[in-house]
Design a protein around this motif. Structure first.
Motif, PDB file in Angstrom:
ATOM      1  N   LEU A 193      21.975  45.420  53.994  1.00 54.12           N
ATOM      2  CA  LEU A 193      22.649  44.403  54.796  1.00 54.12           C
ATOM      3  C   LEU A 193      23.555  43.523  53.935  1.00 54.12           C
ATOM      4  CD1 LEU A 193      20.050  43.136  57.440  1.00 54.12           C
ATOM      5  CD2 LEU A 193      22.218  44.307  57.880  1.00 54.12           C
ATOM      6  N   GLU A 194      23.068  43.130  52.774  1.00 57.26           N
ATOM      7  CA  GLU A 194      23.887  42.317  51.864  1.00 57.26           C
ATOM      8  C   GLU A 194      25.165  43.059  51.485  1.00 57.26           C
ATOM      9  OE1 GLU A 194      21.757  41.006  48.432  1.00 57.26           O
ATOM     10  OE2 GLU A 194      20.122  40.118  49.600  1.00 57.26           O
ATOM     11  N   MET A 195      25.033  44.346  51.217  1.00 58.88           N
ATOM     12  CA  MET A 195      26.194  45.145  50.812  1.00 58.88           C
ATOM     13  C   MET A 195      27.216  45.263  51.942  1.00 58.88           C
ATOM     14  SD  MET A 195      24.700  48.306  48.543  1.00 58.88           S
ATOM     15  CE  MET A 195      24.336  48.092  46.796  1.00 58.88           C
ATOM     16  N   ILE A 196      26.743  45.690  53.105  1.00 61.67           N
ATOM     17  CA  ILE A 196      27.678  45.934  54.212  1.00 61.67           C
ATOM     18  C   ILE A 196      28.295  44.634  54.714  1.00 61.67           C
ATOM     19  CG2 ILE A 196      25.934  45.856  56.056  1.00 61.67           C
ATOM     20  CD1 ILE A 196      28.870  48.339  55.844  1.00 61.67           C
ATOM     21  N   GLN A 197      27.547  43.529  54.644  1.00 62.40           N
ATOM     22  CA  GLN A 197      28.072  42.252  55.098  1.00 62.40           C
ATOM     23  C   GLN A 197      29.056  41.632  54.112  1.00 62.40           C
ATOM     24  OE1 GLN A 197      24.525  39.977  55.966  1.00 62.40           O
ATOM     25  NE2 GLN A 197      24.198  40.986  57.929  1.00 62.40           N
ATOM     26  N   SER A 198      29.103  42.169  52.883  1.00 58.94           N
ATOM     27  CA  SER A 198      30.068  41.671  51.902  1.00 58.94           C
ATOM     28  C   SER A 198      31.403  42.397  51.984  1.00 58.94           C
ATOM     29  CB  SER A 198      29.494  41.802  50.488  1.00 58.94           C
ATOM     30  OG  SER A 198      29.398  43.160  50.102  1.00 58.94           O
ATOM     31  N   ILE A 199      31.493  43.392  52.883  1.00 62.10           N
ATOM     32  CA  ILE A 199      32.726  44.163  53.058  1.00 62.10           C
ATOM     33  C   ILE A 199      33.509  43.606  54.246  1.00 62.10           C
ATOM     34  CG2 ILE A 199      33.669  46.456  53.550  1.00 62.10           C
ATOM     35  CD1 ILE A 199      31.196  47.639  52.213  1.00 62.10           C
ATOM     36  N   LYS A 200      34.820  43.554  54.094  1.00 61.12           N
ATOM     37  CA  LYS A 200      35.668  43.007  55.146  1.00 61.12           C
ATOM     38  C   LYS A 200      35.543  43.825  56.442  1.00 61.12           C
ATOM     39  CE  LYS A 200      39.269  40.913  52.257  1.00 61.12           C
ATOM     40  NZ  LYS A 200      40.710  40.927  51.935  1.00 61.12           N
TER      41      LYS A 200
END
Length: 425
Positions: free
Chosen positions: A366-373
Motif C-alpha cells: 500500500l505504501e508503494m502504490i500510494q506513493s505513485i502518481k
C-alpha cells in the motif's frame, strides 16, 4: 428486479424479519442468515431459524418466483435437498421435497422496507442513459466508505492479476527470475506489443538470457532476432553485426521463433518503438543480475526507480529504428514508464511472492502504490468529475477495477458503495 436484490435483503436483514411468516402463516424467527454462496448450489449455507416452535438448520434458496425452483430443475438436484426455507419475491407455486412435504416459503414483497425498495429502484433507474448507475449519488457516499471499499478493490485486483502470474510460474517450473523476465517483457511491450514481447520471452529458456546478459550486444541480438526486427537487406553496420551474432546464437542454442507473434510499429510514438523497448530491457538485465531478488527486497518505490535507471544502447542515441539516423538523444526509461512497470509487474509479483512465502506485505505494498502518481485515462477522468479526484495509483487501479467488474456488469449489490446507497434512509 434482480435476484441479487433479494440476496441483499436477506443477507443484511432489510425486511421486517420480526413480523415475517411463511406463506402458510407460520412465524419465522431468524437466528442466522447463513453463509452467502456465490458458486453452484443453494444461495446461503448453514442458516438457522425457527419456524413456529421448530428450530431448523440448513440452507436457504432465493428466487424471484417460487416457480423458478422448477425452472432451474432444483427438484432433480440432490444439492438442494437440505433447503429449509425458500425465499421469494412472489409466491406462485408450492415447492415440495422428495417426501412430498412442502418447503416453507417466505414471500418477501410483504416485508421489504419501503426505503430499501425505493433506493433499489432509484439506483437502477434509467440505466441506459448513465455511465454508471450511481453517478448522480456517488458524491454523497462518505469518504471513509469509498476509501475502505477502494482499498479492498485494489487487493481484489491484485489477487486477480496473480492468476496470470501463477500460470506463468507453473509453466516455467517455478523459476521466479524467469517469471519476472516474462512479465517485464510483456509490460515493456505495452498494450500494442505486450503479447508479442511475451511470446519472445516464452520462446527461449531463461538460462540463455542469463548467459547473454553479460554482454548487452549479445542480448540485444537475441531479442531482436527472435522478434524478427533485424532487417534482411541493409547497409547499417550495427544491424549487420546483430544479425551475425543472432545467427551464431540461433545455431548454438537451437532457437526457433516460429511461435513469436509479429511486433508492431504502427500507431506507436518513437519512444515506444519495439527496438527501443527491447534494447532498454537488454540493458536492464546487463546492469542487474539477480533482478528478481533485488526487487523483492526493496522497501520503497525510490529504490525501484534507481534499479530501472537504464537507457537503450548507444546506437539508439541517434536511432529509433535501424538505418535512419536522428538527432542525438539518450533513450532513458522515464519515470512514468517505470510507474507502469511497478503497477503492472513488480507489485503484483511481489504480492504473490509474499503469499507464496507465507508473509503479509500488504502495508508495504500500500505504501508503494500510494506513493505513485494517479494514472490518467478516460475512466479516471470521468470518475474525477463524479467524486474527489484520485490522488494516487492505488485509487486509480481500484477505480478501474470498480468500473470493469462492478459498474459495467451492474454488480451494485455486491459493491460497498452500492450497499451504502441502498441502506441510506
Amino acid at each position: 428486479m434482480q435476484e441479487d436484490f433479494l440476496h441483499y435483503v436477506w443477507k443484511f436483514k432489510k425486511y421486517a424479519f420480526a413480523k415475517a411468516h411463511t406463506t402458510s402463516n407460520l412465524p419465522i424467527t431468524l437466528v442466522q442468515v447463513g453463509h452467502h454462496n456465490t458458486l453452484a448450489g443453494p444461495d446461503f449455507f448453514n442458516a438457522k431459524l425457527h419456524i413456529a416452535d421448530q428450530l431448523w438448520a440448513g440452507n436457504v434458496e432465493i428466487h424471484l418466483k417460487s416457480s423458478d425452483w422448477y425452472a432451474h430443475r432444483h427438484e432433480e438436484d440432490p444439492a438442494y435437498e437440505n433447503v429449509i426455507l425458500h425465499v421469494v419475491w412472489e409466491h406462485d407455486v408450492d415447492v415440495f421435497r422428495k417426501d412430498n412435504t412442502p418447503i416453507p416459503t417466505l414471500e418477501l414483497k410483504h416485508f421489504v422496507s419501503k426505503e430499501a425498495l425505493h433506493n433499489y429502484q432509484e439506483l437502477f433507474a434509467n440505466q441506459k442513459s448513465k455511465w454508471i448507475n450511481c453517478e448522480e449519488d456517488l458524491a454523497q457516499v462518505p469518504s471513509y466508505t469509498q476509501e475502505n471499499w477502494l482499498e479492498r478493490l485494489y487487493f481484489e485486483r491484485l489477487s486477480r492479476k496473480t492468476e496470470h502470474i501463477k500460470t506463468i510460474l507453473e509453466s516455467l517450473n517455478n523459476d521466479w527470475e524467469a517469471t519476472l523476465f516474462t512479465m517485464l517483457a510483456r509490460n515493456f511491450g505495452t498494450k500494442v506489443n505486450g503479447a508479442s514481447f511475451e511470446s519472445i520471452a516464452q520462446s527461449l529458456n531463461f538460462s540463455i538470457v542469463r548467459k547473454c546478459a553479460n554482454e548487452p550486444f549479445r542480448l540485444e541480438a537475441l531479442l531482436f532476432g527472435l522478434g524478427g526486427l533485424l532487417p534482411e537487406d541493409t547497409t547499417d553496420s550495427y544491424a549487420l553485426q546483430l544479425e551475425t551474432e543472432y545467427e551464431f546464437l540461433k545455431h548454438k542454442h537451437n532457437l526457433n521463433n516460429g511461435g513469436v507473434m509479429p511486433v508492431q510499429f504502427f500507431k506507436l510514438r518513437p519512444d515506444n518503438f519495439p527496438t527501443i523497448r527491447l534494447s532498454q530491457l537488454a540493458q536492464l538485465y546487463f546492469t542487474h543480475s539477480y533482478l528478481f531478488q533485488k526487487l523483492m527486497t526493496t522497501s520503497s518505490v525510490k529504490e525501484i526507480y534507481e534499479l530501472f535507471a537504464v537507457q537503450a544502447s548507444p546506437y539508439f542515441d541517434t536511432h529509433f529504428s535501424f538505418g535512419t539516423q536522428q538527432k542525438k538523444r539518450a533513450k532513458k526509461l522515464t519515470k512514468s514508464f517505470i510507474d507502469l512497470i511497478i503497477i503492472n509487474t513488480i507489485i503484483p509479483l511481489r504480492f504473490y511472492y509474499a503469499q507464496h512465502q507465507g508473509k503479509d506485505e500488504n502495508e508495504l505494498i500500500l505504501e508503494m502504490i500510494q506513493s505513485i502518481k494517479p494514472e490518467q485515462n478516460t475512466i479516471i477522468k470521468k470518475f474525477n468529475t463524479l467524486r474527489p479526484k484520485a490522488t494516487n495509483a492505488q485509487e486509480t487501479q481500484a477505480l478501474i477495477e470498480l468500473k470493469a467488474n462492478y459498474c459495467d456488469p451492474n454488480r451494485c449489490l455486491q459493491c460497498g458503495i452500492g450497499n451504502w446507497l441502498l441502506g441510506r434512509n
